[in-house]
Design a protein around this motif. Sequence first.
Motif, mmCIF file in Angstrom:
data_model
loop_
_atom_site.group_PDB
_atom_site.id
_atom_site.type_symbol
_atom_site.label_atom_id
_atom_site.label_comp_id
_atom_site.label_asym_id
_atom_site.label_seq_id
_atom_site.Cartn_x
_atom_site.Cartn_y
_atom_site.Cartn_z
ATOM 1 N N CYS A 3 0.834 -1.201 0.000
ATOM 2 C CA CYS A 3 0.000 0.000 0.000
ATOM 3 C C CYS A 3 0.868 1.250 0.000
ATOM 4 O O CYS A 3 1.841 1.349 0.735
ATOM 5 C CB CYS A 3 -0.920 0.002 1.216
ATOM 6 S SG CYS A 3 -2.183 -1.260 1.140
ATOM 7 N N ARG A 4 0.509 2.203 -0.834
ATOM 8 C CA ARG A 4 1.217 3.474 -0.916
ATOM 9 C C ARG A 4 0.861 4.336 0.284
ATOM 10 O O ARG A 4 -0.062 4.028 1.040
ATOM 11 C CB ARG A 4 0.826 4.205 -2.190
ATOM 12 C CG ARG A 4 1.126 3.452 -3.446
ATOM 13 C CD ARG A 4 0.604 4.216 -4.646
ATOM 14 N NE ARG A 4 0.833 3.478 -5.873
ATOM 15 C CZ ARG A 4 0.371 3.846 -7.037
ATOM 16 N NH1 ARG A 4 -0.356 4.939 -7.152
ATOM 17 N NH2 ARG A 4 0.628 3.127 -8.107
ATOM 18 N N GLN A 22 2.570 13.367 3.924
ATOM 19 C CA GLN A 22 3.496 12.863 2.902
ATOM 20 C C GLN A 22 2.813 12.673 1.558
ATOM 21 O O GLN A 22 3.467 12.599 0.524
ATOM 22 C CB GLN A 22 4.115 11.523 3.331
ATOM 23 C CG GLN A 22 5.035 11.637 4.501
ATOM 24 C CD GLN A 22 4.302 11.480 5.826
ATOM 25 O OE1 GLN A 22 3.085 11.488 5.881
ATOM 26 N NE2 GLN A 22 5.050 11.362 6.904
ATOM 27 N N VAL A 23 1.486 12.589 1.544
ATOM 28 C CA VAL A 23 0.746 12.391 0.290
ATOM 29 C C VAL A 23 0.906 13.593 -0.620
ATOM 30 O O VAL A 23 0.983 13.464 -1.842
ATOM 31 C CB VAL A 23 -0.753 12.135 0.604
ATOM 32 C CG1 VAL A 23 -1.569 12.089 -0.670
ATOM 33 C CG2 VAL A 23 -0.910 10.861 1.390
ATOM 34 N N TYR A 24 1.001 14.778 -0.048
ATOM 35 C CA TYR A 24 1.031 16.014 -0.846
ATOM 36 C C TYR A 24 2.434 16.445 -1.241
ATOM 37 O O TYR A 24 2.597 17.427 -1.929
ATOM 38 C CB TYR A 24 0.343 17.133 -0.051
ATOM 39 C CG TYR A 24 -1.055 16.747 0.374
ATOM 40 C CD1 TYR A 24 -2.048 16.546 -0.582
ATOM 41 C CD2 TYR A 24 -1.366 16.535 1.707
ATOM 42 C CE1 TYR A 24 -3.326 16.165 -0.195
ATOM 43 C CE2 TYR A 24 -2.636 16.166 2.095
ATOM 44 C CZ TYR A 24 -3.615 15.973 1.134
ATOM 45 O OH TYR A 24 -4.863 15.597 1.526
ATOM 46 N N GLU A 25 3.467 15.706 -0.817
ATOM 47 C CA GLU A 25 4.841 16.056 -1.205
ATOM 48 C C GLU A 25 5.076 15.647 -2.656
ATOM 49 O O GLU A 25 4.608 14.621 -3.122
ATOM 50 C CB GLU A 25 5.848 15.345 -0.303
ATOM 51 C CG GLU A 25 5.833 15.850 1.111
ATOM 52 C CD GLU A 25 6.852 15.135 1.971
ATOM 53 O OE1 GLU A 25 7.546 14.237 1.459
ATOM 54 O OE2 GLU A 25 6.926 15.457 3.159
ATOM 55 N N LEU A 35 -0.534 -9.793 -3.942
ATOM 56 C CA LEU A 35 -0.752 -8.356 -3.932
ATOM 57 C C LEU A 35 -1.629 -7.932 -2.762
ATOM 58 O O LEU A 35 -2.293 -8.747 -2.127
ATOM 59 C CB LEU A 35 -1.406 -7.937 -5.246
ATOM 60 C CG LEU A 35 -0.637 -8.269 -6.512
ATOM 61 C CD1 LEU A 35 -1.484 -7.957 -7.726
ATOM 62 C CD2 LEU A 35 0.658 -7.522 -6.558
ATOM 63 N N SER A 36 -1.633 -6.643 -2.473
ATOM 64 C CA SER A 36 -2.462 -6.088 -1.411
ATOM 65 C C SER A 36 -3.578 -5.251 -2.017
ATOM 66 O O SER A 36 -3.347 -4.453 -2.906
ATOM 67 C CB SER A 36 -1.620 -5.198 -0.499
ATOM 68 O OG SER A 36 -0.648 -5.954 0.156
ATOM 69 N N CYS A 37 -4.779 -5.420 -1.498
ATOM 70 C CA CYS A 37 -5.909 -4.599 -1.904
ATOM 71 C C CYS A 37 -5.931 -3.380 -0.990
ATOM 72 O O CYS A 37 -6.009 -3.514 0.226
ATOM 73 C CB CYS A 37 -7.209 -5.387 -1.782
ATOM 74 S SG CYS A 37 -8.666 -4.447 -2.232
ATOM 75 N N CYS A 38 -5.839 -2.196 -1.563
ATOM 76 C CA CYS A 38 -5.735 -0.970 -0.784
ATOM 77 C C CYS A 38 -6.859 -0.006 -1.149
ATOM 78 O O CYS A 38 -7.257 0.091 -2.304
ATOM 79 C CB CYS A 38 -4.399 -0.290 -1.046
ATOM 80 S SG CYS A 38 -2.985 -1.354 -0.738
#
Length: 75
Positions: free
Chosen positions: A44-45, A71-74, A58-61
């Motif tokens: 997951c991001r 950190q999402v907006y950087e 895989l991971s379901c996110c």
Amino acid sequence: MRLCLSGLLFLLVISLPSGTGLFENDGVEVRTCAALGGRCFFGCRVGWKWVAYCHNVLSCCLKLKRHSPPQVYET
């Protein structure tokens, strides 16, 4: 005797997953990642929440709608 037991086991196995099992089994409901509203990644991001597994690797996110980390907006 061995043939009789294997035949009984075969009947038990084919009846359980269909939902009309011997012990009132209603079957298993498998919800895919798309049905949950998520996407499959190797991890997951930042800003995404882990929900389930996709294809055993895989991971379901799900994307966080509220309270996403800075950190999402950087860029």
